[in-house]
Design a protein around this motif. Structure first.
Motif, PDB file in Angstrom:
ATOM      1  N   GLY A 289      27.109 -66.659  12.347  1.00 28.82           N
ATOM      2  CA  GLY A 289      27.146 -65.202  12.491  1.00 28.82           C
ATOM      3  C   GLY A 289      28.439 -64.688  13.086  1.00 28.82           C
ATOM      4  O   GLY A 289      28.971 -63.650  12.666  1.00 28.82           O
ATOM      5  N   GLY A 440      29.826 -68.803   7.185  1.00 31.33           N
ATOM      6  CA  GLY A 440      29.891 -67.364   7.444  1.00 31.33           C
ATOM      7  C   GLY A 440      31.205 -66.766   6.997  1.00 31.33           C
ATOM      8  O   GLY A 440      31.249 -65.667   6.433  1.00 31.33           O
ATOM      9  N   VAL A 466      23.282 -59.189  11.329  1.00 35.39           N
ATOM     10  CA  VAL A 466      23.607 -60.586  11.636  1.00 35.39           C
ATOM     11  C   VAL A 466      23.987 -60.726  13.112  1.00 35.39           C
ATOM     12  O   VAL A 466      23.593 -61.681  13.788  1.00 35.39           O
ATOM     13  CB  VAL A 466      24.739 -61.091  10.724  1.00 35.39           C
ATOM     14  N   CYS A 467      24.735 -59.757  13.632  1.00 32.63           N
ATOM     15  CA  CYS A 467      25.145 -59.797  15.041  1.00 32.63           C
ATOM     16  C   CYS A 467      23.947 -59.687  15.980  1.00 32.63           C
ATOM     17  O   CYS A 467      23.908 -60.331  17.042  1.00 32.63           O
ATOM     18  CB  CYS A 467      26.135 -58.668  15.342  1.00 32.63           C
ATOM     19  N   CYS A 470      22.271 -63.029  16.172  1.00 31.92           N
ATOM     20  CA  CYS A 470      23.065 -63.930  17.020  1.00 31.92           C
ATOM     21  C   CYS A 470      22.874 -63.608  18.506  1.00 31.92           C
ATOM     22  O   CYS A 470      22.844 -64.515  19.347  1.00 31.92           O
ATOM     23  CB  CYS A 470      24.544 -63.830  16.658  1.00 31.92           C
TER      24      CYS A 470
END
Length: 490
Positions: A289, A440, A466-467, A470
């Motif tokens: 990520g 990624g 995605v962040c 993570c």
């Protein structure tokens, strides 16, 4: 204990000295490498280590960032479409992904120093060949080979980690980001001068020079003492530690260096040992990520500049109906960077160090997990803010903050990964993480350079989501490495 021969003073020969392991006499004091590193402390050796191994980041940044400043030129020269430009970056990281695991395995078995030297020779050779690429196909193949070589540069970080005392790792390792920043700024500055004058081929040749120069100074840094002792090469480890103590003006611990050799090193199944399985899986998610977000920001910045997607500019620009040139009809968007675009790239790149002091404080006082969770959450927020209608200055500000945050993410996960795994699998742990990281990075160009053209908000939401994943993974990591000694084995 057999005395190390004089040749052990030479860093290149340190790992080649093997002596029989002897049992210490009853009652004799012994010490471990960890205790020796802590006793010797921080000094002149570590400053030289920081400058030389840290400079590997300059060479790596120049090779990786090169694609962002060369893409507009090869797009025009070979009349490439969006997916073809994106494929260039993807192939670089494909090479990185494949070689990262292989070099990690080799480094745990044959030494960090050897693999670092090999990777620099490999990357410099294929980088120079790239400047003579006669076609697009040759270009992407040769850049994939460069990516493979660059993957071995992570061994420089491992060597630094294994020589640094515990309390200094949280401060010195994040400062290494200065070298990546220097490399990024150097390649952008060179591109602004070289691209419009003598062309992108000469830019690639010039960019390979720092890597070649670094090869010449690697001999001043020895093989990791932790690695040597894990292979049973106690004499080489002692010689290295004595050399460091002499440079630092410190004394060695009393007694004999005593640690059992680890016969099983660099085994993939150790990464999924029950003790590390959950940690490994979550680290892989985070690495993937972070790379997706980091290279997404870099490539999105290039796209915003190349296509002039600042809010309102597209609507305000009225195409001249009389302009029916081949370039205006081209699907390849042949638009070269001007001085203002390079200036904007430099400003946003400087953002990579803007949060470094706060990042260092967070790593050392909040811990690795919480610090990473906070910066990943903020990264998700700023990706969404890119969709706000703003001026060119506002867009630069958002990009500046994003670069600062994604850089902080990388700082923290690099430190955490190097600290959480034991010596017998540290290079492999970094290698597999780096490999997932490049997955990624391989996907990022298709989101930043292809999907963003079709749906700007869709691409930003994907990066942000995605962040967030993570951030959750970072917060729930089972092991905190703040203040924790480096482990020797499972």
């Amino acid at each position: 204990m057999a005395t190390a021969p004089k040749e052990a003073e030479n860093a290149i020969g340190l790992e080649e000295i093997h002596t029989e392991r002897q049992e210490p006499p009853k009652g004799q004091k012994t010490f471990t490498v960890e205790e020796a590193v802590e006793t010797i402390g921080f000094g002149r050796f570590h400053i030289a280590l920081f400058l030389i191994m840290g400079s590997t980041g300059v060479a790596e940044a120049m090779e990786i960032m090169l694609i962002a400043v060369v893409s507009p030129l090869i797009r025009c020269e070979w009349q490439l479409q969006d997916w073809q430009v994106a494929l260039v970056t993807t192939m670089v990281f494909f090479g990185y992904m494949v070689f990262s695991i292989v070099l990690g395995l080799l480094a745990d078995r044959y030494g960090r120093w050897k693999i670092l030297l090999l990777s620099f020779l490999w990357a410099a050779y294929f980088s120079l060949l790239t400047s003579f690429a006669p076609s697009y196909i040759w270009f992407i193949f040769l850049r994939a080979m460069v990516g493979g070589g660059v993957s071995g540069h992570a061994q420089g970080l491992i060597i630094k980690t294994e020589f640094l005392p515990t309390k200094y790792r949280g401060y010195m390792l994040p400062l290494s980001q200065v070298f990546w920043l220097a490399g990024s700024l150097l390649i952008i500055g060179l591109a602004s001068v070289v691209n419009p004058t003598i062309g992108w081929r000469w830019l690639i040749r010039i960019a390979s020079i720092p890597g070649i120069l670094l090869i010449l100074v690697f001999k001043f840094i020895p093989e990791s003492a932790r690695y040597n002792v894990s292979t049973g090469n106690v004499a080489a480890a002692v010689a290295t530690l004595q050399r460091i103590a002499k440079m630092n003006g410190a004394v060695m611990p009393e007694g004999m260096l005593r640690e059992p050799a680890k016969e099983r090193r660099g085994r993939f199944k150790d990464l999924i040992h029950p003790k590390y399985l959950r940690t490994t899986l979550q680290i892989w998610i985070i690495w993937l990520g972070i790379a997706f977000a980091y290279y997404g920001v870099i490539l999105a910045s290039a796209e915003l500049l190349e296509r002039d997607l600042v809010c309102g500019s597209a609507a305000a620009t009225v195409q001249d109906p009389g302009d029916d040139s081949e370039e205006s009809r081209s699907p390849c968007h042949c638009h070269l960077f001007g001085p203002a675009a390079y200036q904007t790239m430099i400003i946003s790149t400087v953002g990579e160090i803007a949060l470094n002091p706060l990042n260092i404080l967070g790593i050392n006082f909040l811990g690795r997990r919480l610090s990473l969770c906070i910066t990943m959450g903020c990264t998700a927020l700023f990706f969404l803010l890119l969709n706000i209608c703003t001026s060119s200055t506002g867009m630069i500000g958002f990009l500046f903050m994003l670069r600062a945050l994604v850089s902080a993410n990388f700082n923290t996960i690099y430190i955490y990964t190097a600290e959480v795994y034991p010596t017998t699998m540290r290079a492999l742990g970094m290698g597999t993480s780096g490999s997932l990281c490049r997955v990624g990075a391989m996907v990022a160009p298709f989101i930043s350079q292809v999907l963003m053209s079709a749906s700007f908000i869709g691409a930003l939401c994907l990066f942000s989501s995605v962040c967030i994943v993570c951030a959750i993974s970072a917060f729930t990591l089972p092991i905190e490495t703040k203040g924790r000694a480096l482990q020797v084995c499972i």
